[in-house]
Design a protein around this motif. Structure first.
Motif, PDB file in Angstrom:
ATOM      1  N   ASN A   1       0.718  -1.015  -0.012  1.00  0.00           N
ATOM      2  CA  ASN A   1      -0.082  -0.046   0.013  1.00  0.00           C
ATOM      3  C   ASN A   1       0.657   1.402   0.021  1.00  0.00           C
ATOM      4  N   ASP A   2       2.109   1.188   0.054  1.00  0.00           N
ATOM      5  CA  ASP A   2       3.143   2.224   0.067  1.00  0.00           C
ATOM      6  C   ASP A   2       3.459   2.533  -1.509  1.00  0.00           C
ATOM      7  N   THR A   3       4.038   3.935  -1.449  1.00  0.00           N
ATOM      8  CA  THR A   3       4.313   4.521  -2.865  1.00  0.00           C
ATOM      9  C   THR A   3       5.801   4.845  -2.497  1.00  0.00           C
ATOM     10  N   VAL A   4       6.607   4.465  -3.588  1.00  0.00           N
ATOM     11  CA  VAL A   4       8.072   4.840  -3.896  1.00  0.00           C
ATOM     12  C   VAL A   4       8.289   5.795  -4.815  1.00  0.00           C
ATOM     13  N   ASN A   5       8.574   7.077  -4.689  1.00  0.00           N
ATOM     14  CA  ASN A   5       8.634   8.323  -5.407  1.00  0.00           C
ATOM     15  C   ASN A   5      10.016   8.242  -5.875  1.00  0.00           C
ATOM     16  N   PHE A   6      10.548   8.291  -7.091  1.00  0.00           N
ATOM     17  CA  PHE A   6      11.772   8.378  -7.772  1.00  0.00           C
ATOM     18  C   PHE A   6      11.969   9.681  -8.302  1.00  0.00           C
ATOM     19  N   CYS A   7      13.025  10.319  -8.169  1.00  0.00           N
ATOM     20  CA  CYS A   7      13.258  11.633  -8.730  1.00  0.00           C
ATOM     21  C   CYS A   7      13.379  11.362 -10.128  1.00  0.00           C
ATOM     22  N   PRO A   8      12.872  11.973 -11.299  1.00  0.00           N
ATOM     23  CA  PRO A   8      12.922  11.825 -12.302  1.00  0.00           C
ATOM     24  C   PRO A   8      14.138  12.201 -13.190  1.00  0.00           C
ATOM     25  N   ALA A   9      14.891  12.803 -12.579  1.00  0.00           N
ATOM     26  CA  ALA A   9      16.225  13.154 -13.179  1.00  0.00           C
ATOM     27  C   ALA A   9      17.274  12.254 -12.557  1.00  0.00           C
ATOM     28  N   GLY A  10      16.873  11.379 -11.837  1.00  0.00           N
ATOM     29  CA  GLY A  10      17.914  10.179 -11.175  1.00  0.00           C
ATOM     30  C   GLY A  10      18.220   9.061 -12.335  1.00  0.00           C
ATOM     31  N   THR A  11      19.334   8.555 -12.084  1.00  0.00           N
ATOM     32  CA  THR A  11      19.643   7.192 -12.740  1.00  0.00           C
ATOM     33  C   THR A  11      20.188   6.201 -11.892  1.00  0.00           C
ATOM     34  N   TRP A  12      19.835   5.019 -12.051  1.00  0.00           N
ATOM     35  CA  TRP A  12      20.216   3.866 -11.063  1.00  0.00           C
ATOM     36  C   TRP A  12      20.861   2.970 -12.215  1.00  0.00           C
ATOM     37  N   THR A  13      22.066   2.263 -11.776  1.00  0.00           N
ATOM     38  CA  THR A  13      22.763   1.612 -12.511  1.00  0.00           C
ATOM     39  C   THR A  13      23.021   0.119 -11.971  1.00  0.00           C
ATOM     40  N   GLY A  14      23.179  -0.688 -12.673  1.00  0.00           N
ATOM     41  CA  GLY A  14      23.576  -1.935 -12.292  1.00  0.00           C
ATOM     42  C   GLY A  14      22.964  -3.212 -13.215  1.00  0.00           C
ATOM     43  N   THR A  15      22.636  -4.578 -12.593  1.00  0.00           N
ATOM     44  CA  THR A  15      22.226  -5.483 -13.423  1.00  0.00           C
ATOM     45  C   THR A  15      20.800  -5.513 -12.850  1.00  0.00           C
ATOM     46  N   LEU A  16      20.333  -6.382 -12.145  1.00  0.00           N
ATOM     47  CA  LEU A  16      18.778  -6.405 -11.790  1.00  0.00           C
ATOM     48  C   LEU A  16      18.468  -5.227 -10.719  1.00  0.00           C
ATOM     49  N   ILE A  17      18.374  -4.003 -11.226  1.00  0.00           N
ATOM     50  CA  ILE A  17      18.248  -3.035 -10.493  1.00  0.00           C
ATOM     51  C   ILE A  17      17.030  -2.870  -9.499  1.00  0.00           C
ATOM     52  N   LEU A  18      15.859  -3.233 -10.142  1.00  0.00           N
ATOM     53  CA  LEU A  18      14.678  -3.082  -9.172  1.00  0.00           C
ATOM     54  C   LEU A  18      13.744  -4.323  -9.406  1.00  0.00           C
ATOM     55  N   THR A  19      13.497  -4.931  -8.119  1.00  0.00           N
ATOM     56  CA  THR A  19      12.660  -6.163  -8.128  1.00  0.00           C
ATOM     57  C   THR A  19      11.398  -5.570  -7.254  1.00  0.00           C
ATOM     58  N   ALA A  20      10.295  -5.503  -7.864  1.00  0.00           N
ATOM     59  CA  ALA A  20       9.077  -5.068  -7.273  1.00  0.00           C
ATOM     60  C   ALA A  20       8.409  -5.926  -5.907  1.00  0.00           C
TER      61      ALA A  20
END
Length: 188
Positions: A52-71
């Protein structure tokens, strides 16, 4: 009085919170509860957020790596909220090496809105919405306003994949809505 308290508790909507994450200018020691207290890593944001929570990312941000986001189940991910952050178009998840997918949704009740998934000409897949051997059936997933692009890999990686995986091809992936989203320069 006890019955009144129980009634009031049961009639309240589920509690929810919004957490803020930006790859620059933020610190994982923060509590993530405002842009001024934002965290820097997706790992820290996941440690704070729950169903039920929201994660709000800054739209100018960049995250790098391999598997970066697992919901995580029940979480809304927003990457294009320039009204809160003030600059940028979409948060970017950019592959830096071989990976099955840059972003993975393998749980139910997820909204994923406003991201750029850049496979960065790596041997990488883009956004995968898939049931896994350990997971099971998944449903109620929305993808909106995303751009997925850029794999020149010879292994025919998918830019966007929806379905079962591994030995779980027979599992259900249902009620998936994909809108305002483009997939470019990928082999699948």
């Amino acid at each position: 009085i006890f019955l009144i308290v129980v009634f009031l508790f049961l009639s309240c909507p589920a509690w929810s919170a919004t957490y803020y994450v930006c790859s620059s200018g933020c610190n994982d020691e923060n509590d993530g509860t405002s842009t001024g207290q934002c965290v820097a890593s997706i790992t820290r944001a996941h440690a704070l957020a729950g169903s039920n929570d929201t994660v709000n990312f800054c739209p100018a941000g960049t995250w790098t790596g391999t598997l970066i986001l697992t919901a995580e189940a029940g979480v809304t991910y927003i990457g294009d909220d320039s009204s809160t952050w003030g600059s940028g178009t979409r948060a970017k998840l950019q592959a830096t090496g071989t990976t099955a997918q840059v972003a993975l949704i393998s749980v139910s009740t997820v909204t994923f809105k406003g991201f750029e998934i850049d496979m960065n000409s790596q041997d990488a897949g883009g956004l995968y919405i898939k049931s896994t051997d350990a997971g099971g059936n998944i449903s109620n997933i929305t993808v909106d306003n995303c751009e997925i692009h850029g794999s020149a890999a010879a292994n025919w990686a998918y830019g966007l994949y929806v379905g079962g995986w591994g030995t779980s091809y027979s599992r259900d992936v249902s009620n998936v809505t994909i809108k305002n989203t483009s997939v470019n320069d990928t082999q699948h």
